[in-house]
Design a protein around this motif. Structure first.
Motif, mmCIF file in Angstrom:
data_model
loop_
_atom_site.group_PDB
_atom_site.id
_atom_site.type_symbol
_atom_site.label_atom_id
_atom_site.label_comp_id
_atom_site.label_asym_id
_atom_site.label_seq_id
_atom_site.Cartn_x
_atom_site.Cartn_y
_atom_site.Cartn_z
ATOM 1 N N HIS A 1 -4.108 4.646 -2.869
ATOM 2 C CA HIS A 1 -3.695 4.886 -1.493
ATOM 3 C C HIS A 1 -2.182 4.878 -1.348
ATOM 4 O O HIS A 1 -1.669 4.950 -0.239
ATOM 5 C CB HIS A 1 -4.329 3.851 -0.560
ATOM 6 C CG HIS A 1 -5.799 3.679 -0.788
ATOM 7 N ND1 HIS A 1 -6.326 2.611 -1.468
ATOM 8 C CD2 HIS A 1 -6.845 4.475 -0.474
ATOM 9 C CE1 HIS A 1 -7.643 2.755 -1.555
ATOM 10 N NE2 HIS A 1 -7.985 3.870 -0.964
ATOM 11 N N ASP B 1 -6.125 1.865 3.748
ATOM 12 C CA ASP B 1 -7.354 2.004 2.954
ATOM 13 C C ASP B 1 -8.560 1.331 3.583
ATOM 14 O O ASP B 1 -9.595 1.207 2.953
ATOM 15 C CB ASP B 1 -7.128 1.469 1.539
ATOM 16 C CG ASP B 1 -7.029 -0.045 1.530
ATOM 17 O OD1 ASP B 1 -6.841 -0.640 2.599
ATOM 18 O OD2 ASP B 1 -7.138 -0.625 0.439
ATOM 19 N N GLU C 1 -8.839 -0.756 -7.896
ATOM 20 C CA GLU C 1 -8.961 0.525 -7.188
ATOM 21 C C GLU C 1 -8.436 1.656 -8.069
ATOM 22 O O GLU C 1 -9.029 2.734 -8.153
ATOM 23 C CB GLU C 1 -8.178 0.490 -5.875
ATOM 24 C CG GLU C 1 -8.837 -0.336 -4.780
ATOM 25 C CD GLU C 1 -8.162 -0.181 -3.418
ATOM 26 O OE1 GLU C 1 -7.006 0.305 -3.377
ATOM 27 O OE2 GLU C 1 -8.784 -0.547 -2.403
ATOM 28 N N ASP D 1 -1.338 2.243 -6.290
ATOM 29 C CA ASP D 1 -2.790 2.367 -6.229
ATOM 30 C C ASP D 1 -3.175 3.712 -5.611
ATOM 31 O O ASP D 1 -2.301 4.494 -5.232
ATOM 32 C CB ASP D 1 -3.384 1.142 -5.501
ATOM 33 C CG ASP D 1 -3.384 1.261 -3.991
ATOM 34 O OD1 ASP D 1 -2.936 2.284 -3.447
ATOM 35 O OD2 ASP D 1 -3.842 0.309 -3.342
HETATM 36 MN MN LIG Z 1 -5.467 0.345 -1.835
#
Ligand SMILES: [Mn+2]
Ligand SMILES: [Mn+2]
Ligand SMILES: [Mn+2]
Ligand SMILES: [Mn+2]
Lengths: 228, 228
Positions: A136, A171, A91, A134
């Motif tokens: 998010h 997410d 991601e 990541d």
């Molecule tokens: Mn994520």
DNA sequence: TTGATTTGTTAGTCATGGCTAACTTTTTTA
DNA sequence: TAAAAAAGTTAGCCATGACTAACAAATCAA
């Protein structure tokens, strides 16, 4: 110590079940995770789950008693953490290098996380200079399989007048993520809770000179750290 | 013109069969490709191939008459070219950015080529600034699905005294690729054929002040362009 | 505490994509 | 041109991982 768990002969399905169970147990820390909850989470029938759980038990990834709740073995957890590591690294790669927006990455990462090559993922990690979070806001497990849960609370748990910083978002839903960006929120946004409406649990929030009303459901998916 | 071929609902297996058939038809340009040749190429039984070919015919990717040879439809070719594009772009990425050697990339690319996301592959292409060749010297099809075969001949086809440049290698065998690097050959190496031994078809070649004897099998997998 | 509801299990079915064994058609070769 | 060999097909089996329907156990609520 003939550690064959490195050979990782698991199918995509087996991996998906282990990751889902981990997410329910550890991330959402549901006290007890049963067959049907897992089935629901994966959008399959309870019968399918029952079947797969049986297999994962004989392979020593899952433990449970008949009619009892499910748990992962250390081996099972280790597989799940590796999947989460791969998922989050991909991601991050998609966002930082391939112009994906944070609402586009999850679906593709769901596929990429099943690619079998430890060199691939460790080199990707190195290429990005070992990112910690990541897109998010979630913490990326490292190559040693160390897993840390981000200390976070739901925006919906705040009281009127409290101020916080947005540190992560769920997410799972593309629509939710688009919505978050559209109203102008992003990681690190500072948010003040102006009003909590008892009638429908909606809350009025202020950020960047914007005032918005959001639903309880929305606020349940926004994770924050209280400030001051 | 409701082009549903973009939805690409094909399974990994279906994709593998289409790519294999394309490679036999176009790249190895075998005049006629039959059921058993395809089975051999994919290391599956003739029965499995027969079965899959039947399915691909009903889906309009393959054409053939009963007991006859196989051919791809335009739709089938288009799928295959897209797979080859993905495969070669991933191989290039692994080599150029993730420290993979040219003998390590193929296996991982075999997995990555099945990831479904056109944005992913087009952005990867852009990120690498639209590379033209993969690590083994093969031409990468572009986003419009234009496919070109590299004009190349086998090193084994040269006569004594001829000079050539190494422009591509077969990427199928890890051992072969390691062997090529170990003796000091690489893309662009200039090679002179010193001697062709009729007894066992081995040839003596010279490059970079090195002289080596290689077998016919080796020379069949090295592709060159004649110089002068 | 007992009946209703929820949760978990089992049996039986289906699709996919492998396999072997047996058969048929086509091609080769003597 | 007729065997023999090769190529292609079919039937029947297996594993995986879905499903539904029916049933059993556990939990909740009156
Ligand atoms: Mn994520
Ligand atoms: Mn995700
Ligand atoms: Mn390759
Ligand atoms: Mn493949």
């Amino acid at each position: 110590m003939t550690n064959k768990s490195n050979l990782n002969n698991l199918t995509k399905s087996e991996e998906d079940y282990l990751k889902a169970l981990f997410q329910l147990l550890v991330e959402d820390d549901s006290e007890k995770v049963g067959n049907n909850l897992l089935a629901d989470y994966l959008n399959v029938s309870p019968a399918s789950t029952n079947n797969m759980v049986k297999k994962l038990k004989t392979k020593n990834y899952v433990v449970s008693e008949k009619y009892g709740k499910l748990d992962l073995t250390e081996q099972g957890k280790s597989i799940a953490v590796r999947l989460i590591r791969k998922h989050r690294l991909w991601e991050t790669f998609l966002c930082k290098y391939l112009n994906f927006s944070w609402d586009e990455v999850h679906e593709v990462a769901e596929q990429l996380e099943h690619i079998k090559s430890s060199k691939l993922i460790d080199e990707l990690d190195r290429f990005m200079d070992f990112p910690e979070k990541d897109p998010h806001g979630e913490i990326i497990p490292n190559a040693d399989g160390e897993y840390a849960v981000l200390p976070k609370i739901m925006l919906s748990s705040l009281a009127e007048g409290e101020v916080c910083k947005l540190i992560a978002v769920d997410d799972g839903s593309v629509n939710f993520l688009k919505y978050v960006s559209e109203i102008g929120l992003a990681l690190s946004s500072e948010i003040k809770v102006i009003e909590v409406r008892e009638f429908d649990n909606s809350i009025r929030i202020q950020f960047n000179d914007t005032i918005e009303t959001v639903t309880r459901k929305f606020a349940d998916n926004v994770f924050v750290k209280k400030l001051v």
